[in-house]
Scaffold this motif. Sequence first.
Motif, mmCIF file in Angstrom:
data_model
loop_
_atom_site.group_PDB
_atom_site.id
_atom_site.type_symbol
_atom_site.label_atom_id
_atom_site.label_comp_id
_atom_site.label_asym_id
_atom_site.label_seq_id
_atom_site.Cartn_x
_atom_site.Cartn_y
_atom_site.Cartn_z
ATOM 1 N N GLY A 160 5.386 -4.851 -2.156
ATOM 2 C CA GLY A 160 5.395 -5.815 -1.078
ATOM 3 C C GLY A 160 4.763 -5.258 0.180
ATOM 4 O O GLY A 160 4.027 -5.953 0.887
ATOM 5 N N GLU A 161 5.061 -3.980 0.479
ATOM 6 C CA GLU A 161 4.468 -3.348 1.661
ATOM 7 C C GLU A 161 2.963 -3.230 1.500
ATOM 8 O O GLU A 161 2.206 -3.445 2.453
ATOM 9 C CB GLU A 161 5.102 -1.986 1.886
ATOM 10 N N LYS A 172 0.111 -4.878 3.900
ATOM 11 C CA LYS A 172 -0.963 -4.109 4.534
ATOM 12 C C LYS A 172 -2.333 -4.669 4.168
ATOM 13 O O LYS A 172 -3.237 -4.746 5.009
ATOM 14 C CB LYS A 172 -0.868 -2.637 4.117
ATOM 15 N N GLU A 173 -2.477 -5.062 2.908
ATOM 16 C CA GLU A 173 -3.747 -5.655 2.487
ATOM 17 C C GLU A 173 -4.028 -6.951 3.247
ATOM 18 O O GLU A 173 -5.154 -7.209 3.683
ATOM 19 C CB GLU A 173 -3.719 -5.927 0.979
ATOM 20 N N ASN A 174 -2.979 -7.766 3.429
ATOM 21 C CA ASN A 174 -3.155 -9.016 4.165
ATOM 22 C C ASN A 174 -3.521 -8.759 5.627
ATOM 23 O O ASN A 174 -4.368 -9.444 6.199
ATOM 24 C CB ASN A 174 -1.884 -9.859 4.089
ATOM 25 N N GLU A 175 -2.868 -7.750 6.221
ATOM 26 C CA GLU A 175 -3.194 -7.420 7.604
ATOM 27 C C GLU A 175 -4.635 -6.958 7.738
ATOM 28 O O GLU A 175 -5.347 -7.333 8.686
ATOM 29 C CB GLU A 175 -2.239 -6.342 8.119
ATOM 30 N N ALA A 176 -5.073 -6.140 6.784
ATOM 31 C CA ALA A 176 -6.462 -5.670 6.814
ATOM 32 C C ALA A 176 -7.435 -6.830 6.625
ATOM 33 O O ALA A 176 -8.487 -6.903 7.277
ATOM 34 C CB ALA A 176 -6.677 -4.613 5.730
ATOM 35 N N GLU A 177 -7.074 -7.754 5.732
ATOM 36 C CA GLU A 177 -7.936 -8.908 5.494
ATOM 37 C C GLU A 177 -7.984 -9.823 6.720
ATOM 38 O O GLU A 177 -9.041 -10.355 7.071
ATOM 39 C CB GLU A 177 -7.425 -9.686 4.285
ATOM 40 N N ILE A 178 -6.836 -9.975 7.395
ATOM 41 C CA ILE A 178 -6.800 -10.777 8.627
ATOM 42 C C ILE A 178 -7.712 -10.161 9.685
ATOM 43 O O ILE A 178 -8.489 -10.859 10.352
ATOM 44 C CB ILE A 178 -5.353 -10.899 9.155
ATOM 45 N N GLN A 179 -7.644 -8.844 9.806
ATOM 46 C CA GLN A 179 -8.494 -8.164 10.789
ATOM 47 C C GLN A 179 -9.972 -8.330 10.439
ATOM 48 O O GLN A 179 -10.807 -8.567 11.316
ATOM 49 C CB GLN A 179 -8.127 -6.683 10.841
ATOM 50 N N ARG A 180 -10.286 -8.239 9.139
ATOM 51 C CA ARG A 180 -11.681 -8.391 8.713
ATOM 52 C C ARG A 180 -12.192 -9.800 9.008
ATOM 53 O O ARG A 180 -13.309 -9.989 9.496
ATOM 54 C CB ARG A 180 -11.813 -8.094 7.222
ATOM 55 N N LEU A 181 -11.352 -10.803 8.720
ATOM 56 C CA LEU A 181 -11.753 -12.189 8.968
ATOM 57 C C LEU A 181 -11.951 -12.457 10.461
ATOM 58 O O LEU A 181 -12.878 -13.168 10.865
ATOM 59 C CB LEU A 181 -10.715 -13.145 8.385
ATOM 60 N N GLU A 182 -11.074 -11.888 11.282
ATOM 61 C CA GLU A 182 -11.220 -12.067 12.733
ATOM 62 C C GLU A 182 -12.509 -11.434 13.233
ATOM 63 O O GLU A 182 -13.200 -11.993 14.092
ATOM 64 C CB GLU A 182 -10.010 -11.471 13.445
#
Length: 943
Positions: free
Chosen positions: A47-48, A52-62
């Motif tokens: 889950g962690e 982390k993967e989602n956070e990295a993907e959010i940053q990449r999309l931004e």
Amino acid sequence: GRRAELHKMAAAGAEAAAEEEKRLPEGDPESGGDSDDEGDSDSSGDGEDEEKENEAEIQRLEEQLSINAFDYNCHLDLIKLLRQEGELVKLRRARQKMSELFPLTEEIWLDWLKDEIKMASEISDREKVYELFERAVKDYICPEIWLEYAQYSIGGIGQEGGIDKVRSIFERALTAVGLHVTKGTALWEAYREFENAILETAQPAPGSIPSPEQQQVLCSQLEKIHTLFRRQLGIPLLDMEASYAEYEEWSEEPIPETTIKNYKKALQQLEKCKPYEEALLGAETPKLAEYQAYIDFEMKAGDPARIQLIYERALAENCLVPDLWARYNQYLDRQLKVKELVLSAHDRAVRNCPWTVGLWIRYLLAMERHRVEHSIISEMFEKALNAGFIQATDYVEIWQAYLDYLRRRVDFTQDSSKELEELRSAFARAVEYLKQEVEERFSESGDPSCTIMQNWARVEARLCNNMQKARELWDNIMTKGNAKYANMWLEYYNLERAHGDTQHCRKALHRAVQCTSDYPEHVCEVLLTLERIEGTLEDWDAAVQKTENRLARVNEQRAKAAEKEAALAKQEEERAEQRKQARAEKKASKKAKKTKTGDKRKADEDDEGEWGQEEGFQFHQSELPSKRHRGEGDGVLPEEDMEVETGLFGRSEKPDGPATPKEKASTSRKDIPKVFHDSSKDKVTVFVSNLSYTMAEPEAKLRELFGSCGELVEIRAVFNNKGTFRGYCYVQFKEEEAARQALALDRTAVEGRPMFVSPCVDKNKNPDFKVFRYSTTLEKHKLFISGLPFSCTKEELEEVCKAHGNVKDIRLVTNRAGKPKGLAYVEYENEAQASQAVLKMDGLTVKDHVIKVMISNPPLRKLPDRPEPGRASLALAPRQIYGARGKGRTQLSMMPRALQRQSNPVAKAENGMVQNSPATSSDPPAEPKKMSNADFAKMLLKK
């Protein structure tokens, strides 16, 4: 269920409002805290990692959106991830940014609204939700959003003016979508149930006598419900019969005749609409043709409200079709003319199709027509310049539209004004913008005739009486390559004639006579006319002398060109005569070969000595064996003899020794009879081409390739007279379906080359048949990319392109050998993505190569025209003369064989063949003297 819900909410409006205010964004604090603790205690490493993967993907999309804010799919992915992670603040901000750039779909709006409704705990929060609903209903026609809006407003009836607010929202909803044949009924029913709930709350307590005021309220509420029923029954909606039956059951009084008459009329109209609704129901998205038929039907009926509704329904599913927006806006501009409605439609049009310059121009005109403030119009024009048009001429059109608007603002009765200075400044900026921005991007300004500068000059001359500025502008126009055109000089002359003086007119025409190259006579005539009317004798003499000298030079040049054309025409006639003689010679030669086959064999049997091993070395003396066909009798030369024959002209003779396997295979194929294709079997046959000439066993190889498609009947590979494979063949199947499946193997790599598989079509019967799978017209959703490195792969290019939109297909252009040409076609999901990709990718560096990106619009292919007599063409250019065998079989020789034979008379004379050559005489070909191999050898030894 909806009826009971509405009834309950209306009956207890104050309680519902109070409950709404108590609602917290996080839900119940206790349960929320426990669940969070439990989630933390139960969270695993997986889950962690996922978080982390989602956070990295959010940053990449931004980051991606900071580079390209118009990436629609990137916005969607970011919103989805933020909603999944519960980042409410970031989620709201992401949705806000997307809504500023794009109209949002019904699904996106409903998700956003539901999330905001859950977080609305205060009255101020409810007002923000109302504002969000107001924005949502403006993008597209959305019955579900209107219904959600009305239901949400019912929860606030406990507030002051709450009931009136609900009624106002319902009335607006009915105006927007109440005529919707399939979805309008739900809104009418919801509105009636709300009024029924209000009616029940107004009923007196059981056993009590209502006061006159209560009785008046009851009668008023009953009349509201009656009115809703009557309004609904006068509109063609699905399930009208059920609504009529419900009204009969509810009403204590008989239904009025007027209502029954309107109901029957609506039923008849519904029957006319049903075929169009059924067509929409059965059609596949985007249903553009079905909607267009429906629009035409409503246009004939002429009801503005219904016409507007069907347009809105069509645009909801075809929002990226500029022509549909243009037709809708034109209807609103000419028929309804309601400011809010018209401007809203224009605004939505340019937000959906920002790359279409015509929509922007119509928007600017509509804003001017409805007297919108100048600052707002100027701001909209600046948005248009940044919209990313796909052609240089689009920028010329939008600038011209804006300049027209600025010109109409100027009061030219004043010598100077703020508006006039703004107009001049805009003209100067337009010229500079086209020169810098547009020319840098498109390698052209889009305005070769300088139309904007011409209009500027007209404004200065006619409206400002400033001919000096107009002359400066025209001088600039002529220096941009326009001085050779007579029409440009005459345009300036007419302006000078109307607003200038005779001296400048004369000067302009003298320059025109000297510079014009397309129609000098016209300019000379205008100059002489001017001097005839206004000039002195000296002016007339000077004009006559100048025009005579100029026309003399022109006539001299034309005479030389005519002589050249005549010479070329004569050459063409001679070549045509030579081709005619060559055909006659070839026909006579074939006839002679057929009659001598038996004599030739007899002569060959009598040959002795060293020449005896070269059987069959006898041919018509006037024709060297440049090309031979199989199946022409026994006179065809064996390969060994052909090599000896070419050795006489300088090529090495074939060494003695055993034949190689390839030569044996080729020799064995010479005996295969020529099989012609049966056109009656075209439907079960495919034509395969672009195969390697060195393919050892074509039949076996192709049987292996096409065996999976279906049962094979025959594979006919095509060979030349030497037995060499010619790179193409016919593959015949037993079933037609198998042939269709075989077409899917087109472009399959076979021995390093792309194999071409196409339908088998007789081009004699279908000369216009083309086997080209790709469009040759403008495709606004597809890009053409040039300048790519040859090492660039499809995957690498896709990685570059997908950052700007959803890539549906990529095609790297190759030559016939399968080698890349540095070109590619990239297909996006829609025009908007392609337009933005052009803006971002044009001039991009890929592996040290600067690529050029543009919208796919291939130039029209010109059909090969037969050169006109007397006209020079490439076909008449001198060509290299080849040896006796001519050019290679893979090359295309446009030189007739008769000319090739005549081009080497010395060689013919040395071989003792001049006197017998039919090509050197106009007499009919005489019967050639029969020569055996021994006679031919003695003749050579004597030499």
